[in-house]
Design an enzyme around this catalytic site. Structure first.
Site, short mmCIF file in Angstrom:
data_model
loop_
_atom_site.label_atom_id
_atom_site.label_comp_id
_atom_site.label_asym_id
_atom_site.label_seq_id
_atom_site.Cartn_x
_atom_site.Cartn_y
_atom_site.Cartn_z
N HIS A 55 -2.77 5.47 3.32
CA HIS A 55 -2.00 5.28 4.54
C HIS A 55 -2.90 5.49 5.76
CE1 HIS A 55 -1.41 9.72 3.66
NE2 HIS A 55 -2.02 9.73 4.82
C1 T46 Z 1 -2.96 12.72 4.95
C2 T46 Z 1 -3.64 13.12 3.70
C3 T46 Z 1 -5.04 13.59 3.92
C4 T46 Z 1 5.60 17.14 4.26
O1 T46 Z 1 6.81 17.32 4.09
N1 T46 Z 1 4.94 17.79 5.27
C5 T46 Z 1 3.61 17.65 5.46
O2 T46 Z 1 3.05 18.27 6.39
C6 T46 Z 1 2.89 16.75 4.61
C7 T46 Z 1 1.39 16.54 4.82
C8 T46 Z 1 3.56 16.09 3.63
N2 T46 Z 1 4.89 16.30 3.45
C9 T46 Z 1 5.58 15.62 2.35
C10 T46 Z 1 5.68 14.11 2.44
C11 T46 Z 1 5.70 13.69 0.98
O3 T46 Z 1 7.02 13.78 0.50
O4 T46 Z 1 4.85 15.90 1.15
C12 T46 Z 1 4.88 14.78 0.28
C13 T46 Z 1 3.47 14.34 -0.08
O5 T46 Z 1 2.87 13.75 1.09
P1 T46 Z 1 1.87 12.49 0.97
O6 T46 Z 1 2.26 11.64 -0.17
O7 T46 Z 1 1.78 11.88 2.33
O8 T46 Z 1 0.52 13.24 0.58
P2 T46 Z 1 -0.96 12.63 0.58
O9 T46 Z 1 -1.82 13.61 -0.14
O10 T46 Z 1 -0.98 11.23 0.13
O11 T46 Z 1 -1.36 12.63 2.12
C14 T46 Z 1 -1.53 13.86 2.78
C15 T46 Z 1 -0.86 13.82 4.15
O12 T46 Z 1 0.53 13.47 4.01
C16 T46 Z 1 -1.48 12.80 5.04
O13 T46 Z 1 -1.05 13.02 6.36
O14 T46 Z 1 -3.59 12.20 5.85
O15 T46 Z 1 -2.91 14.13 2.94
#
Ligand code: T46
Length: 141
Positions: A55
């Site tokens: 993303h």
């Molecule tokens: C990024 C990379 C480096 C939350 O509720 N609060 C938060 O602060 C974050 C970061 C995530 N979430 C929730 C949203 C999703 O339901 O946690 C779940 C996993 O998030 P995501 O799939 O976006 O995780 P990554 O590892 O793909 O990405 C994360 C960060 O979301 C993103 O901002 O830049 O790490």
């Protein structure tokens, strides 16, 4: 200003190595990082061959550290891209908004710590690469 992968910088934080006493690393907001930190999160226990990220953010700036283990980060501005390895806790990567990023190559002990300039907001995410190219002005609408 046009955001490119060249706006993403490796940051070497201040590190005090006292040999047997251990190493203390730090940064100060306003001195070493010039965005207000509104959110801190960490990622660990990532399984083998898992890819995370996939993303870009519309507004959020992030400083990403790998406190333990290692990780490969792919960054892409829609034209240029690069792969960066984070493998030491004293070095972080500053990721600008509108940079597509993927994380892979997690070791089983990897711990990532991220400092973000904005509170969590799903509307800040661009999770579709074609949409990212359009919003970044790299593809005709
Ligand atoms: C990024 C990379 C480096 C939350 O509720 N609060 C938060 O602060 C974050 C970061 C995530 N979430 C929730 C949203 C999703 O339901 O946690 C779940 C996993 O998030 P995501 O799939 O976006 O995780 P990554 O590892 O793909 O990405 C994360 C960060 O979301 C993103 O901002 O830049 O790490």
């Amino acid at each position: 200003m046009q955001i490119t992968v060249n706006n993403c910088k490796l940051i070497d934080v201040c590190t005090i190595d006292e040999k047997d006493r251990g190493i203390l690393s730090f940064f100060e907001v306003g001195k070493h990082i010039d965005f207000p930190v509104k959110r801190i999160y960490w990622i660990y226990n990532v399984g083998k061959n898992i890819k995370r990220g996939g993303h870009a953010h519309k507004n959020t700036i992030q400083a990403l550290f790998c406190l333990q283990g290692n990780i490969n980060i792919y960054i892409d501005d829609g034209v240029n891209n690069m792969n960066i390895v984070l493998d030491k806790p004293s070095q972080g990567l500053l990721i600008s908004p509108m940079i597509w990023h993927d994380m892979k190559g997690f070791s089983c002990d990897t711990i990532i710590l991220v400092f973000a300039s904005e509170h969590y907001d799903e509307n800040d995410y661009i999770r579709n690469y074609d949409e990212f190219l359009k919003l970044a002005g790299k593809k005709e609408k």
